[in-house]
Every structure is written in C-alpha cells, then in structure tokens.
Scaffold this motif. Structure first.
Motif, short mmCIF file in Angstrom:
data_model
loop_
_atom_site.label_atom_id
_atom_site.label_comp_id
_atom_site.label_asym_id
_atom_site.label_seq_id
_atom_site.Cartn_x
_atom_site.Cartn_y
_atom_site.Cartn_z
N TYR A 1 -100.20 63.72 48.77
CA TYR A 1 -101.43 64.15 49.41
C TYR A 1 -102.10 63.03 50.21
CZ TYR A 1 -101.12 68.14 46.16
OH TYR A 1 -100.71 69.25 45.48
N GLU A 2 -102.17 61.85 49.62
CA GLU A 2 -102.93 60.76 50.23
C GLU A 2 -102.03 59.67 50.83
OE1 GLU A 2 -105.95 61.42 50.46
OE2 GLU A 2 -106.09 63.00 48.94
N ASN A 3 -100.75 59.94 50.89
CA ASN A 3 -99.79 58.95 51.39
C ASN A 3 -99.88 57.63 50.63
OD1 ASN A 3 -98.63 60.57 53.45
ND2 ASN A 3 -100.43 60.17 54.75
N ASN A 4 -100.05 57.74 49.31
CA ASN A 4 -100.17 56.55 48.47
C ASN A 4 -99.08 56.52 47.39
OD1 ASN A 4 -100.96 58.61 46.82
ND2 ASN A 4 -102.98 57.75 46.30
N HIS B 1 -96.95 72.65 51.70
CA HIS B 1 -98.29 72.06 51.66
C HIS B 1 -98.75 71.81 53.09
CE1 HIS B 1 -100.82 68.34 51.93
NE2 HIS B 1 -101.58 69.10 51.14
N PHE B 2 -99.97 72.28 53.40
CA PHE B 2 -100.55 72.05 54.72
C PHE B 2 -102.00 71.61 54.55
CE2 PHE B 2 -97.67 75.78 55.00
CZ PHE B 2 -96.63 75.18 55.69
N ARG B 3 -102.43 70.72 55.39
CA ARG B 3 -103.84 70.31 55.40
C ARG B 3 -104.47 70.87 56.66
NH1 ARG B 3 -105.44 64.47 53.44
NH2 ARG B 3 -105.01 65.60 51.51
N VAL B 4 -105.41 71.73 56.47
CA VAL B 4 -106.08 72.41 57.59
C VAL B 4 -107.58 72.21 57.43
CG1 VAL B 4 -106.41 74.61 58.79
CG2 VAL B 4 -104.24 74.15 57.59
N GLY B 5 -108.21 71.66 58.47
CA GLY B 5 -109.65 71.42 58.41
C GLY B 5 -110.06 70.50 57.28
N GLY B 6 -109.21 69.51 56.96
CA GLY B 6 -109.51 68.57 55.90
C GLY B 6 -109.31 69.12 54.51
N ARG B 7 -108.78 70.32 54.38
CA ARG B 7 -108.59 70.93 53.06
C ARG B 7 -107.09 71.17 52.83
NH1 ARG B 7 -112.50 76.05 52.89
NH2 ARG B 7 -112.31 75.74 50.62
N ASP B 8 -106.65 70.95 51.58
CA ASP B 8 -105.24 71.13 51.23
C ASP B 8 -104.96 72.59 50.89
OD1 ASP B 8 -104.15 68.37 51.27
OD2 ASP B 8 -105.72 68.02 49.76
N HIS B 9 -103.79 73.05 51.32
CA HIS B 9 -103.36 74.42 51.03
C HIS B 9 -101.92 74.36 50.49
CE1 HIS B 9 -106.55 74.82 54.03
NE2 HIS B 9 -106.75 76.06 53.57
N ILE C 1 -93.74 79.09 57.93
CA ILE C 1 -93.83 78.02 58.93
C ILE C 1 -95.29 77.86 59.35
CG2 ILE C 1 -93.04 77.26 61.21
CD1 ILE C 1 -90.66 79.35 60.60
N TYR C 2 -95.73 76.63 59.40
CA TYR C 2 -97.11 76.33 59.80
C TYR C 2 -97.14 75.96 61.28
CZ TYR C 2 -101.45 73.69 60.36
OH TYR C 2 -102.66 73.22 60.81
N GLU C 3 -98.13 76.52 62.00
CA GLU C 3 -98.36 76.18 63.40
C GLU C 3 -99.82 75.74 63.54
OE1 GLU C 3 -97.78 78.12 67.86
OE2 GLU C 3 -98.40 79.42 66.19
N GLY C 4 -99.99 74.52 64.07
CA GLY C 4 -101.35 74.02 64.26
C GLY C 4 -102.06 74.73 65.39
#
Length: 924
Positions: A676-679, A721-729, A764-767
């Motif tokens: 999630y946080e690239n950590n 997993h997709f992050r949309v509008g700063g929120r995780d889905h 499939i996610y499309e921005g």
C-alpha cells in the motif's frame, strides 16, 4: 531422357499384360525360367517384386512419396515408371488380374564410362503370353517406327526407335526361356540372352546365395547389391572428394540383400550382407566386433545436420584389421605419412595414445549444412574411459608440441564464457587429420584444429567458435537424444550397431549438394521443397558371426517442418502450459526466466538459457509469481501459491522462513500482492474454496484488521487493488457479484446492478479520461462489456456476440489515449474501438484456448499477442491488424516479451514449445 525411356519400357510391359487375356486360355503352358538366370554377371543392383500387384498397391498408396523421390533424384528408374504402370493398370482391369502373383525383376549394369542402364524381366507362363507380348510391342510402335527383328544366339530380338517429347527413344526386347526381357540397350539384351545359355548365373555364386537365403517373402521387394561394384556405381552420382573417397572402397564386400517395406510415409530396407574372409573387402575391417550402443547422442547437438558413428568393442582389433586392409589395397603410403606427422607433432603414436583412454564409441558430427551449397562445420567425438586420463594424455602431447614449436604452453588454451558463472576450456590442437589417421578416410571430413571435453567425450572441432556452440547446446540440454522427433524416428532403428549414419534431411541440403555431382546438386537445389519433405534418414550395420545386418530407413512427410530460428532453446523435462516470467537477478540486474512444466517442476533459467536449478512442486502454480524483498536487504525472493500452499523461495530455490504455508482451504485463484505505502510492508490476498478471502502478512501471519467474511460464490479472478481519490479499493468478483472493499474488508462501493460475471477474465481499472471518470471494466458471461464507476453507477457496451467461453482484455492498442475492447472467442480475435466499431479481426485455423496478451514496446508501439496451442503457433499483431514481421512463430504457451540483459535494449520473446523446449526468439 532416361526417365522417358524407362517410362516407355514399363508402359510396354503394362500394355503387354493387358493383352494376355485374349490368348492365355488357348495356349499351352511353357516351363518358366527363373529370371535370375537371365541376369548378366556384371549386375550392380538386382531387384525383384515378390508380387507385382501388391507392389503396385503399396506404391499407389504412397504415390506422393514416390513422386517426390523421383523429383529430387531426377530419375524414374523405378519411381516414374511405377506411376505410369499404376495408371495403365487402372485403365486395364484385366491386366491387374493377370499380374496377380507375377514377379517383376530388374538389374542395373555398366554401359560405358560412368553410365549404367537397366534391364527388366517378367516371368511368362505360356507360349500364348509370349506371342501376346510380341504383338503388343508391335502395336506400341505402330505408326511411329518399324520394328526390326534379328536372331542372336538362338533368340529373336526386336529393336525399335521413335520420338518421345523430341527425344529419340530406343527399345529392345526378347521373349526367351520363359522370360520377357526389355531394355533401352540392345547390348544388354544380348548379354541377358548369353546369360540364359551360360552356366555362370548369379545363383551359382555362393556369396549371393548366402544372402538370397535370408530374403524375406512377406515384403514389397527384394534388393540385391553387388558390393564389389556398388561403390563404383554410387560414385557416378558424385564428384570431387566424395568420388575420390568412394574409389578407396573398390571392394566393399560380396553381396547384400535388403527387404523393401513401403509404409505410410516411409521406406524401410533391412537385410544381410556377406563378405568373404579371404578377400580384400572393407567390411572385413569389422570382423570380431560386437555391436555397441551409441551413447554419444547425449552430447550431439540437437541442431546437427547429420552424424556418423562407429561402435567398436575391440579397438586394437579394429586398428589391426584396418591397417591390414590398407596394405592389401595399396593405400598404406598416405596413412604412414600421416602417422609420422602425428608422431612428429605430438611425440606419440596415434593409435597407442588414443587407445590408452578411448572407449569404443566414435562419431563425426556435422552442423550448419542446412542450405544447398553451404559448408558447415564438422566435429570428431570420441568417448573416453576417463576424462581426467584423456586430459592428461592430451596435455602431454600439447607440451611436446609447445617445445617443438617454441610456443608458450598456456597459449593453446582459450576460455569460452558460457554465462557469468560457467566457463569452458578449449584447446588449440596441432594435427587436423586426427579422425582420418585413427579411423579412416571417411572421418577426414572433420578437421581437428581445436578440442574440448563434454562430459566423458573428447570433442574436436574446426574452430573454437564451433566448439563453443557445441558446448552451449549441451549446457541447454539441446542434444539430439532430447529431440522427440529423433526419438520417434529411432524407434525404427536398432539400438546396437557398428556403423550408424543419421541425417536430419531438413538440415542437410548442404551435405548432399557437396556429395552429389553437378547435375544432381542442381536438381536438388531447384527442387528443394520436395527434398525437405524427406525429413530424416538413417543407415546402420551390425556385425554378426557370418554376416552383417543392415538397416536403412527413410522418413517422408508431405508437410515441411520449418525449424524455429531462435537465439537459444532449452530442453525441459516435459512441456509447459505456463507463461514464462522474467524475474530480476538482484546480483547482476539481468533478468532470468521462471517456468513450471506439466509435471509441476519449476525452473530458474539464466539469460544464456542455462537451467540454474529445478525443483518439483506438489501442485500447479495458480496466478502470478511475485518478487519481494523479504529481508529488506535488496535481495529478492519468489512468492506464489498452489491450491494447498503459499511458497516463498530464494533465488537458489530454497524455502524462506516458515514457508511453505498451508492454506486453511484450497485456493481458487492465484495470490495477489499489495504494498500500500511502497514500504515493503506487503499484504498477500487469496480466495479459497470455503468462499473466504484470506489476507496475510509477508511472514505468513493473518492480517487481523481484515474483517471480510465470505463471498456468495467462489472467486476465480485475480483480486485487485486500486487507489482512487486517495482511497484504497480491494476489488474481486464471484459468479454474480463484484465486491469493492476497503483495506479492512468493508464494502465501500455497491454497483447499482448485478450481472453474471465472466470467470475467465480479470477486472481492469481505467483511470480518469477526458470522457469518463475512473472505472472498472469487465464482461459478463455473454460478452457484454460492463463499466463500474466508483460511485456505484454501471454502464454496458455491446460490441459483438460471444459465448461464455470468451476471453477479454481492455487496453490501448493504437496508442490514441483510449482503451480498446479485445475479445477472443473460439478461433476469432476481435479488437474494437471505444465507440464499438471494429478496429480489426483475425480468424485462426483452430480454436484458441488462451487469453490475449498486450505488449507495450514504446509510447506509440503496442501489440496484441495470441497463442494457438493446437496449431503450435504464436501471433503478434500490430495496431493495424497486420501480423508483426516474422510471425507466426513456433510456440505452444503464453509468451513473455522483455529484456534479458541489463543495458541491452534488445527485446526477447520467451515461449514454451513442442518437444519440451523453451524458445528464446529475438524480436526486432
């Protein structure tokens, strides 16, 4: 011209047979002579059909094979005549009845310098048949040329000539002693008549009768070879070195008999040869030898054009017999000169030093002779009892040569670096005729300028580069014994022998054009397509107590199999149905290849194609293989799952930590990995048969904050997993519902409509685009496209009619900034624009059972890949719908395209293929 003459000869025979029915019932029977009694003593080849009707039936069933053989050899001594005889018998049903049980004989004889002609013989059962033959032959020439008659040695001989396609055709025949005899040579007819009245028939030859007694009855034909003169006959089809080589075998043996079997797509000849012990016959060189199994197939490269092997149970006896034969045939001088030169350069006698470490297996291997007129390389392969003992002997001779030439001993060695971890020593060798001085002139083709060791085999080559390629083939397990086509072919061969010649004909055009004379070479070149339909051939002989067993096999296929042009090929234990993955080597930065075969064995293969390790698993990998930095030390491990377990392996294939971890319920999809946080605080998600969606940490512990209970049905698609509008889905779907949850598993978005979700395709996610908000795209079971927005709204898009077995992807194929709808259903690929109009389509020859793949080469260069496993081909389509240059290629699995070497911008395509191979193609 020979072709036309022989066709007319056989036509005459067929016409004569068709007339017999009018006379046979009213004519008295005559005593039929054995046609062997009419064969002149200088026959080089004698043939007889056991039953002419059966022979024609067999030839008729394989008419394409006969026709292609005639085309390649530019000869109809048998092939073309068979075709015409077949057509005549079809048009004359009575002739087919009358030929039942008849035997047709032929014999080949010298007729001038480098020229041979054929005589044909047919048994005659009655005087009525004899007169019928005469009348029919007159009818054949009626209106074309007068038939002249003459008496020779109590026989009436008929001669005629006429025009055939602007060529003058001469034909002579006689009916005498119960045999109808026909030839284009009047002199040969006279010789046959003389033979009928002489007492030195071929059947009086004790050697001939020995092999004649072994002739099969339930076969298509018997072929007899006069081994004293057969090399001279064969030499008329050759020139240059090949002709000179054959001249050294003026007396090969006495007689050989081969039983001909015509089978579907194959000619098989096997039988025995006989050589008198007190004669100067070359075959006597193998006296006292027991047949040997040629294990060198385990090191001979799979790409070889041909190889020739000797199997010797007693090396010293072979050397004694060989030098004795050289002395008897006045060929000792050249051998002694080579022997002395070897001794001078190495300080050792060749036979003594090599016999000290050799086992009885020698092979000459030819590679790179694929095309007409092209000279490849040749290698001498010698099996050793001990590699270290052989190396010590070879280095001793190199030290002698270094002292002789005032050369630094270290300068003889070159190092071939196979990859970053493996290297091979290759040595310069001072004597180029090693094969010839040890085993005879036939092994002189291989120039021995360099040597190395592969397993327990000492391998000589013409160049260090050629030996490097030989080594590389072995490193990749790309040896001829791994080729399933060769193994299938070998089922028709004997496993133990003293001589073995094998040719992969599709790779041997250069060999045959180098052997054949100018006329035959030109004909082969001009009819290369026909030549390539003869896939492989082999000749073997095995020494026995009194006779030698011979086996010849020629394989034919109407379909030409084109060899793949790969950078390298690596043989696995079995086939793969797995998309090869490119994984980063954290030590070098290069990519390595990870695959799993149908036996569930996993492999890590480096960018040179070498298998670094392999490991069996109890199950098939589901979904993707991820690389993670488990220890936060910039070293990468491989994470994946089977139905029962989650695995974490280091780059050496060892389990890491507490892995493998058993799942509480069998998995229904592959794991998904989120950071999630690239950590590097990884989360692992997987759906199970109990309808749970499991979340674990990288250590394998259950994520306590994940509270999702269960789905309504099983989940087969990948969890996303997709992050949309700063929120995780966290998004996944079962057969009837799409779940869009937060990090804790609480439902965050509920689509406003429910539909049956396709289980074969991922979400499939499309921005955000100028035309739409961020959204998810998937299809239902009827191929209707669904867009789901993150406020719960849904939209549908109708493109075409598809079954529930369709595959779907949603990618920007033409690089215009908007995604395209990509469908595969049955044998059809369709790509649609955003507005639903068809961009392009393609029909495949058979159904496709794998999803489309999308490849991003550059900003404006994207392509669609498709695998047709049943057809064994892979396709790569440009955005225009055209096939990319060079495609389709050989392949049977999903394929990966990417870089293998750090800093090298060359795309490589990795794909599994038939015969257990993994192919590496360069994509330009």
């Amino acid at each position: 011209m020979t072709k036309r003459i022989l066709i007319i000869s056989l036509v005459a025979v067929a016409l004569a047979l068709s007339a017999i029915g009018y006379f046979i019932l009213q004519r008295s029977m005559i005593v039929s002579a054995d046609p062997f009694g009419a064969v002149p003593a200088d026959a080089v080849v004698i043939g007889r059909t056991i039953n002419l009707g059966d022979f024609i039936s067999s030839a008729r069933a394989e008419k394409d094979m006969w026709r292609e053989l005639e085309t390649v050899l530019n000869s109809s001594k048998l092939t073309g005549g068979i075709g015409f005889l077949d057509s005549l018998l079809r048009e004359n049903p009575s002739a087919s009845v009358l030929t039942a049980g008849k035997r047709l004989f032929f014999s080949v004889h010298p007729a001038g310098r480098d020229n041979y002609e054929t005589i044909y013989y047919l048994e005659i059962a009655s005087s009525g048949e004899a007169r019928a033959f005469t009348q029919i032959m007159y009818q054949l020439f009626e209106g074309q040329s007068p038939v002249s008659e003459r008496v020779y040695n109590r026989a009436r001989i008929y001669d005629a000539s006429f025009r055939w396609d602007d060529d003058a055709v001469n034909l002579s025949w006689t009916t005498n002693g119960g045999v109808f005899i026909l030839s284009i040579s009047p002199l040969l007819i006279e010789n046959a008549v003389d033979q009928l009245y002489s007492r030195n028939a071929v059947t009086e030859d004790e050697a001939f009768m020995k092999v004649h007694g072994t002739a099969g009855r339930e076969v298509d034909a018997n072929i007899y070879l006069n081994l004293k003169h057969f090399p001279g006959y064969i030499s008329t089809f050759t020139e240059g070195k090949s002709k000179n080589l054959l001249s050294g075998f003026t007396e090969l043996g006495n007689w050989a008999e081969l039983d001909l079997h015509i089978r579907e797509g194959a000619f098989m000849l096997n039988g025995f040869s006989f050589s008198e012990q007190d004669k100067h016959n070359y075959l006597n060189v193998f006296d006292g030898q027991s047949p040997v199994t040629l294990n060198a197939e385990s090191v001979i490269p799979g790409y070889s054009s041909a190889f020739m092997g000797l199997g010797l149970s007693d090396m010293q006896l072979f050397q004694q017999n060989y030098t004795g034969w050289l002395e008897k045939t006045d060929q000792m001088g050249e051998y002694e000169n080579m022997h002395e030169e070897f001794l001078r350069l190495t300080g050792e006698k060749p036979a003594d030093i090599f016999h000290s470490f050799m086992e009885g297996e020698i092979a000459m291997v030819m590679t790179g002779w694929d095309n007409p007129g092209v000279k490849g390389e040749s290698f001498l392969v010698i099996k050793t009892r001990s590699r270290s003992l052989a190396m010590e002997a070879m280095q001793g001779m190199l030290r002698h040569n270094a002292a002789l030439t005032d050369r630094d001993a270290d300068s003889y060695k070159e190092i071939y670096q196979v990859d970053r971890e493996i290297s091979w020593d290759i040595y310069n060798w001072p004597f180029i005729n090693t094969g010839e001085v040890l085993f005879g002139r036939i092994f002189g083709v291989a120039e021995t300028s360099w040597f190395t060791f592969v397993d327990n085999y000492l391998v000589f080559g013409e160049s260090s580069r050629g030996l490097s390629e030989f080594i590389h083939a072995n490193v990749l397990n790309q040896t001829i014994d791994a080729d399933l086509r060769f193994r299938e072919f070998s089922e028709f061969l004997v496993s133990r022998n003293n001589f073995y010649f094998y040719s992969n004909v599709t790779r041997s055009a250069g060999i045959f054009t180098s052997i054949f004379n100018e006329q035959l070479s030109g004909n082969l070149t001009n009819n290369l397509e026909s030549f390539l339909k003869f896939q492989a051939m082999a000749l073997q002989f095995s020494s026995g107590r009194e006779m030698i067993y011979n086996n010849l096999f020629l394989r034919y296929s109407p379909q030409i199999i084109e060899e793949p042009h790969t950078e390298w090929q690596t043989r696995l234990d079995t086939l793969i149905n797995f998309k090869p993955l490119l994984l980063t080597n954290h030590n070098t930065g290069d990519n390595e290849i990870f695959v799993q075969d149908l036996n569930n064995t996993i492999y890590l293969i480096n960018n040179a194609g070498r298998i670094l390790w392999k490991k069996p698993l109890p199950g098939k990998i589901m979904g993707n293989v991820y690389q993670i930095d488990y220890f936060n030390n910039n070293r990468l491990q491989m994470l994946f799952n089977t139905r029962e377990h989650i695995y974490l392996l280091d780059r050496n294939g060892n389990d890491v930590g507490r892995y493998p971890i058993r799942l509480p319920s069998p998995a229904t999809n592959g794991i998904s990995l989120f950071d999630y946080e690239n950590n590097k605080d990884y989360r692992i998600f997987v759906a199970c048969e109990d309808r749970s969606v499991v979340a674990r940490t990288k250590e394998g512990n259950i994520v306590t904050g994940w509270t999702f209970r269960e789905t309504e049905h099983n989940v087969y698609n990948e969890i996303r997993h997709f992050r949309v509008g700063g929120r995780d889905h966290i998004v996944f779907a079962d057969n009837h519902r799409v779940y869009i949850a937060d990090r804790q598993g609480n439902i965050r978005v509920r689509p406003d409509r429910v539909f049956p979700v396709s289980s074969r395709n991922n979400i499939i996610y499309e921005g955000r685009t100028p035309e739409s908000d961020p959204r998810l795209t998937l299809t239902d079971t009827l191929g209707l496209v669904w867009h789901i927005y993150f406020d719960g709204r849904t939209e549908t898009k109708k493109t075409g009619e598809y079954t529930r077995h369709h595959f779907f992807d949603f990618q920007d194929v033409d690089a215009d900034g908007y995604r395209n709808y990509i469908f595969i259903d049955n044998n059809r690929l369709d790509v649609y624009r955003r507005d639903g109009s068809l961009m392009f389509g393609h029909d495949f020859p058979v159904a496709v059972d794998t999803p489309p793949a999308y490849y991003y080469f550059s900003g404006d260069d994207r392509k669609v890949g498709v695998v047709s496993r049943d057809a064994g081909q892979i396709y790569l389509f440009n955005s225009s719908g055209d096939l990319y240059q060079g495609f389709p290629l050989h392949g049977r699995s999903l394929f990966t395209i990417g870089f293998l070497n750090q800093g090298h911008g060359q795309f490589h395509l990795i794909v599994g293929s038939e015969y257990n191979f993994l192919y590496n193609y360069i994509v330009y």
